[in-house]
Design a protein around this motif. Structure first.
Motif, PDB file in Angstrom:
ATOM      1  N   GLU A 318      -3.364   3.691  -1.259  1.00 13.23           N
ATOM      2  CA  GLU A 318      -2.858   3.735  -2.071  1.00 13.23           C
ATOM      3  C   GLU A 318      -2.049   4.960  -2.415  1.00 13.23           C
ATOM      4  OE1 GLU A 318      -2.851   1.032  -6.126  1.00 13.23           O
ATOM      5  OE2 GLU A 318      -3.913   0.683  -4.784  1.00 13.23           O
ATOM      6  N   SER A 319      -2.839   5.902  -2.236  1.00 17.17           N
ATOM      7  CA  SER A 319      -2.973   7.357  -3.058  1.00 17.17           C
ATOM      8  C   SER A 319      -1.165   7.709  -2.618  1.00 17.17           C
ATOM      9  CB  SER A 319      -3.622   7.772  -3.515  1.00 17.17           C
ATOM     10  OG  SER A 319      -4.815   7.570  -4.514  1.00 17.17           O
ATOM     11  N   LEU A 320      -1.237   7.301  -1.076  1.00 22.58           N
ATOM     12  CA  LEU A 320      -1.086   8.077  -0.349  1.00 22.58           C
ATOM     13  C   LEU A 320       0.541   7.271   0.330  1.00 22.58           C
ATOM     14  CD1 LEU A 320      -4.076   9.439   3.046  1.00 22.58           C
ATOM     15  CD2 LEU A 320      -2.348  10.265   1.133  1.00 22.58           C
ATOM     16  N   LEU A 321       0.351   6.134  -0.222  1.00 21.51           N
ATOM     17  CA  LEU A 321       1.337   4.962   0.336  1.00 21.51           C
ATOM     18  C   LEU A 321       2.818   5.008  -1.117  1.00 21.51           C
ATOM     19  CD1 LEU A 321       0.044   1.776   1.586  1.00 21.51           C
ATOM     20  CD2 LEU A 321       1.580   3.570   2.707  1.00 21.51           C
ATOM     21  N   ARG A 322       1.796   5.991  -2.348  1.00 26.14           N
ATOM     22  CA  ARG A 322       2.774   5.805  -3.465  1.00 26.14           C
ATOM     23  C   ARG A 322       3.406   7.096  -3.954  1.00 26.14           C
ATOM     24  NH1 ARG A 322      -0.495   4.946  -9.245  1.00 26.14           N
ATOM     25  NH2 ARG A 322      -0.656   2.680  -9.089  1.00 26.14           N
ATOM     26  N   ARG A 323       2.339   8.288  -2.463  1.00 30.00           N
ATOM     27  CA  ARG A 323       3.397   9.476  -2.153  1.00 30.00           C
ATOM     28  C   ARG A 323       4.737   9.394  -1.480  1.00 30.00           C
ATOM     29  NH1 ARG A 323      -2.914  13.754  -2.239  1.00 30.00           N
ATOM     30  NH2 ARG A 323      -3.143  11.947  -4.055  1.00 30.00           N
ATOM     31  N   MET A 324       4.345   8.613  -0.751  1.00 24.88           N
ATOM     32  CA  MET A 324       5.591   8.398   0.194  1.00 24.88           C
ATOM     33  C   MET A 324       6.429   7.655   0.354  1.00 24.88           C
ATOM     34  SD  MET A 324       2.774   7.303   3.944  1.00 24.88           S
ATOM     35  CE  MET A 324       1.477   8.479   4.829  1.00 24.88           C
ATOM     36  N   ALA A 325       6.677   6.715  -0.815  1.00 27.80           N
ATOM     37  CA  ALA A 325       7.512   5.269  -1.070  1.00 27.80           C
ATOM     38  C   ALA A 325       8.579   6.500  -1.896  1.00 27.80           C
ATOM     39  CB  ALA A 325       6.873   4.645  -2.390  1.00 27.80           C
ATOM     40  N   ASP A 326       9.353   6.156  -1.225  1.00 20.13           N
ATOM     41  CA  ASP A 326      10.964   6.976  -1.909  1.00 20.13           C
ATOM     42  C   ASP A 326      11.572   6.321  -2.772  1.00 20.13           C
ATOM     43  OD1 ASP A 326      11.778   5.155  -0.640  1.00 20.13           O
ATOM     44  OD2 ASP A 326      12.026   6.892   1.668  1.00 20.13           O
ATOM     45  N   ILE A 327      12.238   4.220  -2.725  1.00 20.58           N
ATOM     46  CA  ILE A 327      12.627   3.424  -3.428  1.00 20.58           C
ATOM     47  C   ILE A 327      11.769   2.752  -3.430  1.00 20.58           C
ATOM     48  CG2 ILE A 327      14.720   2.987  -3.658  1.00 20.58           C
ATOM     49  CD1 ILE A 327      16.579   4.431  -2.335  1.00 20.58           C
ATOM     50  N   THR A 328      11.524   2.339  -1.635  1.00 21.68           N
ATOM     51  CA  THR A 328      10.940   0.352  -2.233  1.00 21.68           C
ATOM     52  C   THR A 328       9.174   0.572  -1.533  1.00 21.68           C
ATOM     53  OG1 THR A 328      12.461   0.099  -0.418  1.00 21.68           O
ATOM     54  CG2 THR A 328      10.431  -1.360  -0.302  1.00 21.68           C
ATOM     55  N   PRO A 329       8.588   0.958  -2.915  1.00 23.89           N
ATOM     56  CA  PRO A 329       7.226   0.682  -3.176  1.00 23.89           C
ATOM     57  C   PRO A 329       6.112   0.332  -1.475  1.00 23.89           C
ATOM     58  CG  PRO A 329       8.449  -0.675  -4.776  1.00 23.89           C
ATOM     59  CD  PRO A 329       9.155  -0.425  -3.918  1.00 23.89           C
ATOM     60  N   LEU A 330       5.716   0.720  -1.702  1.00 27.78           N
ATOM     61  CA  LEU A 330       4.658  -0.182  -0.565  1.00 27.78           C
ATOM     62  C   LEU A 330       3.730  -0.420  -0.458  1.00 27.78           C
ATOM     63  CD1 LEU A 330       5.551   3.899   1.480  1.00 27.78           C
ATOM     64  CD2 LEU A 330       6.639   1.258   2.202  1.00 27.78           C
ATOM     65  N   ARG A 331       2.843  -1.008   0.153  1.00 31.54           N
ATOM     66  CA  ARG A 331       0.994  -1.475  -0.018  1.00 31.54           C
ATOM     67  C   ARG A 331       0.613  -1.900   1.048  1.00 31.54           C
ATOM     68  NH1 ARG A 331       0.122  -7.001  -0.754  1.00 31.54           N
ATOM     69  NH2 ARG A 331       2.071  -8.567  -1.096  1.00 31.54           N
ATOM     70  N   LEU A 332      -0.674  -1.981   0.851  1.00 27.82           N
ATOM     71  CA  LEU A 332      -1.329  -2.742   3.016  1.00 27.82           C
ATOM     72  C   LEU A 332      -1.405  -3.808   2.064  1.00 27.82           C
ATOM     73  CD1 LEU A 332      -3.457   0.117   3.024  1.00 27.82           C
ATOM     74  CD2 LEU A 332      -2.083  -0.743   4.616  1.00 27.82           C
ATOM     75  N   ASP A 333      -1.775  -4.503   3.073  1.00 23.16           N
ATOM     76  CA  ASP A 333      -1.580  -6.829   2.823  1.00 23.16           C
ATOM     77  C   ASP A 333      -3.517  -6.550   3.402  1.00 23.16           C
ATOM     78  OD1 ASP A 333      -2.581  -6.243   5.456  1.00 23.16           O
ATOM     79  OD2 ASP A 333      -1.256  -8.352   5.658  1.00 23.16           O
TER      80      ASP A 333
END
Length: 434
Positions: A318-333
């Motif tokens: 979740e931390s890494l996905l926050r760092r990658m997100a530019d416009i669209t939020p990213l999350r794992l199911d």
């Protein structure tokens, strides 16, 4: 009023003027008082602290820490009558945080413990929640490494970070630097990988103009640049053997000469080194100097692999996905998160980041599903090669224990376990733990 009661009351009055958060406890875990610094940092404005059990306030446990699977400093201090220090994850108004806890027993004239004073210091260099930068984790092995850094940080002792490639050695070195008295000075990183003897010497010590072909002007070396701060030698096992004696001289005396120079210069720095190589075996094989090994190995710290802290994988992801997100939020199911948790990650956090970078390209709606993960991750061998039955048994035992000791809401319990509420609900239903 007895002499003991009078002493405790005087102590409470004294601690009110301390700038560090502190509480006074009796021998039955009850909080007798907390100073203003504690109220400001660890309590909500209307939260009642006095009279409550410390483990309920700090952890939302229904039982003392040692009965909830953590080390309890009070239990140890009661036996030794000496100060005890541990690193815990505390429940705070900002969510779970790493806190360095120092507990000191208060003795009466007969030497019996009549109370305890607990000093709490938040650890700024790491987070127990998803964060856009820095160290993230809450697994016991991660906390052990973080606790060791907190011990070493105030001193000048050289620290050797040992762990597999991709475990975040530079992040740990930065956390150590920021927790030290040298935090206002520079943190200078020297990547020792792939440097020839001449290039390493020039990079570390600098050179004078005309020292060699192409040296058109004087260059300040990285050792000199680290003056007043921390010098981090990453992958020190790759330092050429002929250069190791010069490096040893720099570490022991703090003196050096630039390449082509005659003036002896001084550099005052704190040394942190890191390697994934077996230095002790290299010493025996003659490829690493024994005297240098013992000089840098004054305070070794083991950095856990991702296999050793598999419970941190969803939090890290979740931390890494926050760092990658530019416009669209990213999350794992939930299924994708579980697949990542079971994969052993031989490349550690670096590999996890690469897996997520690839998967995000297939997540058009911002949700990474199991179909978006590489085949080797989905079909890989589970961590520790546990059978499905053993994994389910361990998971059920963990959930049962958490339900028994945790007193917060369902959302807080999910946060405590590092799960989403939906995943927690599904697992409780699966094991009929409603």
């Amino acid at each position: 009023m007895s002499t003991a009661e009078s002493s405790v009351k005087a102590l409470i009055s004294y601690l009110e003027h301390e700038p560090t958060p502190m509480i006074v406890l009796d021998i039955d875990y009850n909080i007798l008082a907390s100073n203003t610094a504690y109220q400001r940092q660890f309590a909500t404005p209307r939260q009642q602290i006095s009279g409550r059990k410390c483990f309920r306030v700090s952890h939302q446990y229904s039982v003392p820490c040692d009965q909830a699977g953590e080390r309890c400093p009070m239990k140890r201090a009661a036996e030794t009558r000496l100060p005890e220090r541990v690193l815990h994850i505390h429940h705070t108004p900002r969510g779970p945080e790493h806190v360095d806890v120092e507990l000191r027993p208060i003795l009466d004239e007969a030497g019996s413990v009549i109370a305890y004073v607990e000093r709490l210091t938040s650890v700024a260099g790491a987070s127990a929640q998803p964060r856009e930068a820095g160290l993230v984790g809450r697994a016991p092995s991660f906390n052990a490494a973080l606790s060791a850094l907190q011990r070493a940080a105030p001193s000048r002792i050289p620290v050797l970070l040992q762990g597999e490639s991709g475990t975040g050695k530079e992040l740990f070195a930065r956390a150590l630097h920021e927790a030290s008295p040298r935090t206002r000075g520079p943190l200078v990183v020297v990547d020792c990988t792939g440097l020839s003897e001449s290039l390493f010497e020039s990079e570390l010590f600098g050179h004078e103009r005309g020292a060699f072909t192409g040296a058109l002007q004087r260059k300040i070396g990285l050792a000199e640049a680290a003056h007043g701060g921390t010098l981090f030698l990453d992958e020190i096992g790759d330092v050429p053997l002929n250069m190791q004696v010069k490096l040893l001289r720099l570490i022991e005396s703090g003196t050096f000469r630039r390449v082509g120079g005659i003036e002896t210069l001084r550099a005052d720095f704190r040394l942190v080194a890191a390697t994934h190589k077996p230095l002790k075996q290299m010493v025996e094989a003659g490829s690493f100097r024994q005297d240098l090994y013992y000089r840098i190995n004054a305070f070794p710290v083991h950095l856990p692999s991702l296999r050793e802290r598999a419970e941190d994988i969803p939090l890290l992801a979740e931390s890494l996905l926050r760092r990658m997100a530019d416009i669209t939020p990213l999350r794992l199911d939930d299924d994708a998160a579980e697949a990542l948790r079971r994969y052993p990650f031989p490349g550690n956090v670096r590999e996890l980041r690469n897996v997520l970078e690839r998967a995000r390209l297939f997540a058009d709606d911002g949700v990474i599903r199991i179909r978006d993960l590489p085949a080797e991750v989905v079909g890989g061998e589970p961590v520790a090669l546990l059978s499905a039955g053993t994994r389910r048994s361990k998971e059920k035992a963990r959930l049962t224990h958490a339900l028994a000791v945790f007193e917060g809401t369902r959302a807080e319990l999910a946060h405590y376990l590092g799960l989403s509420e939906r995943t927690l609900y599904r697992r409780l239903k699966r094991y009929e733990l409603e």
